[in-house]
Design a protein around this motif. Sequence first.
Motif, short mmCIF file in Angstrom:
data_model
loop_
_atom_site.label_atom_id
_atom_site.label_comp_id
_atom_site.label_asym_id
_atom_site.label_seq_id
_atom_site.Cartn_x
_atom_site.Cartn_y
_atom_site.Cartn_z
N HIS A 140 0.82 -1.25 0.01
CA HIS A 140 0.08 -0.09 0.02
C HIS A 140 0.84 1.24 0.01
O HIS A 140 0.64 2.11 -0.74
N GLN A 141 1.93 1.14 0.85
CA GLN A 141 2.81 2.31 0.84
C GLN A 141 3.42 2.57 -0.46
O GLN A 141 3.70 3.79 -0.97
N LEU A 142 3.86 1.48 -1.08
CA LEU A 142 4.42 1.58 -2.47
C LEU A 142 3.80 2.35 -3.38
O LEU A 142 4.30 3.02 -4.41
N MET A 143 2.27 2.02 -3.46
CA MET A 143 1.52 2.47 -4.29
C MET A 143 1.20 4.04 -3.93
O MET A 143 0.98 4.80 -4.77
N GLN A 144 1.22 4.54 -2.69
CA GLN A 144 1.23 5.71 -2.25
C GLN A 144 2.45 6.46 -3.03
O GLN A 144 2.12 7.66 -3.65
N PHE A 145 3.53 6.09 -2.97
CA PHE A 145 4.56 6.50 -3.62
C PHE A 145 4.54 6.71 -4.93
O PHE A 145 4.91 7.72 -5.65
N HIS A 146 4.12 5.59 -5.65
CA HIS A 146 3.71 5.72 -7.20
C HIS A 146 2.99 6.87 -7.59
O HIS A 146 3.20 7.54 -8.55
N LYS A 147 1.64 7.19 -6.83
CA LYS A 147 1.03 8.33 -7.04
C LYS A 147 1.54 9.59 -6.80
O LYS A 147 1.39 10.57 -7.63
N MET A 148 2.33 9.68 -5.89
CA MET A 148 3.18 11.07 -5.51
C MET A 148 4.28 11.40 -6.35
O MET A 148 4.33 12.66 -6.48
N LEU A 149 4.78 10.35 -7.26
CA LEU A 149 5.72 10.70 -8.15
C LEU A 149 5.26 11.44 -9.39
O LEU A 149 4.17 11.01 -9.86
N SER A 150 6.16 12.10 -9.71
CA SER A 150 5.88 12.95 -11.20
C SER A 150 6.00 11.93 -12.17
O SER A 150 6.73 10.70 -12.01
N PRO A 151 5.69 12.09 -13.51
CA PRO A 151 5.74 11.23 -14.51
C PRO A 151 7.08 10.45 -14.70
O PRO A 151 7.23 9.44 -15.07
N GLN A 152 8.20 11.31 -14.64
CA GLN A 152 9.64 10.80 -14.64
C GLN A 152 10.09 10.78 -13.51
O GLN A 152 11.50 10.52 -13.35
N GLY A 153 9.47 10.85 -12.34
CA GLY A 153 10.07 10.86 -10.99
C GLY A 153 10.49 9.23 -10.68
O GLY A 153 10.33 8.32 -11.38
N LYS A 154 11.41 9.27 -9.60
CA LYS A 154 12.11 7.99 -9.27
C LYS A 154 12.11 7.85 -7.57
O LYS A 154 11.94 8.60 -6.95
#
Length: 251
Positions: free
Chosen positions: A184-198
């Motif tokens: 769940h936390q991983l997917m929160q990070f996925h949403k927070m990242l910009s399109p080219q984010g890492k």
Amino acid sequence: MVTLSPTPTFLEGYWQDCFSLEKHLQEFLKLDAETITEKLQNCRYDLANLGNTDFDWEEAAAFYKDKVGEMYLFKLGTWHLESQDYIGGTLKLIADQAKGRVLDFGGGIGTHAIGAAMCPHVDEVIYCDINPINRGFVEHRTQQLGLSHKISFRSEIPWESSLEGYFDTVLCFDVLEHLPDPSHQLMQFHKMLSPQGKIIVNWYFFKGFENEHPIHLDDPETVDTFFRTLQTNFLEVFQPHLITARCYRKV
């Protein structure tokens, strides 16, 4: 023979004294150098013993917020002082990849947030940790190092639609194994990242050979779900450093 990668000049202070870690501990806790040294030496088993007696996965957040206290400062301080090259390799990876707006989630004693703030391609760092003593200590370090203009502090990052695509880089070290639902936390990070984010992250889903890490998650089903989530939503970015941290971009 292993050849270490070059150290960026802006990170050289880490190899001198871990960004003045022991000095900052003395100042923040108002203790003399001898006492700091003694506490750093004796902290090794304190957290494990606390976890064996008091830890409850249903109350994980409260455990780190209310019960750990200043103990984690010494636990992490010892680890960073004794593992300088390893932690330094993580800082080099951050220097290679971090840019723009950075989130350091579960930032501990602040080494990674400080390193990120020193990177020329990083505009700002948001340090997040639920332990109020950690936050106070890192805020003190930030002031002493002249980085207050670049690092801000939060006790949590609740999901809000306005955060979608907000961060260019997310850092998360030695945290996911302490969460009841790391996917769940991983997917929160996925949403927070910009399109080219890492995202630059590590994990250790293992309680140890002799239960020396009682507060680590190791449930096989939960761990399997985590890796499926990771492999479905992120693509690994190669990094040359001999460390456990990995870098990913969004698929």
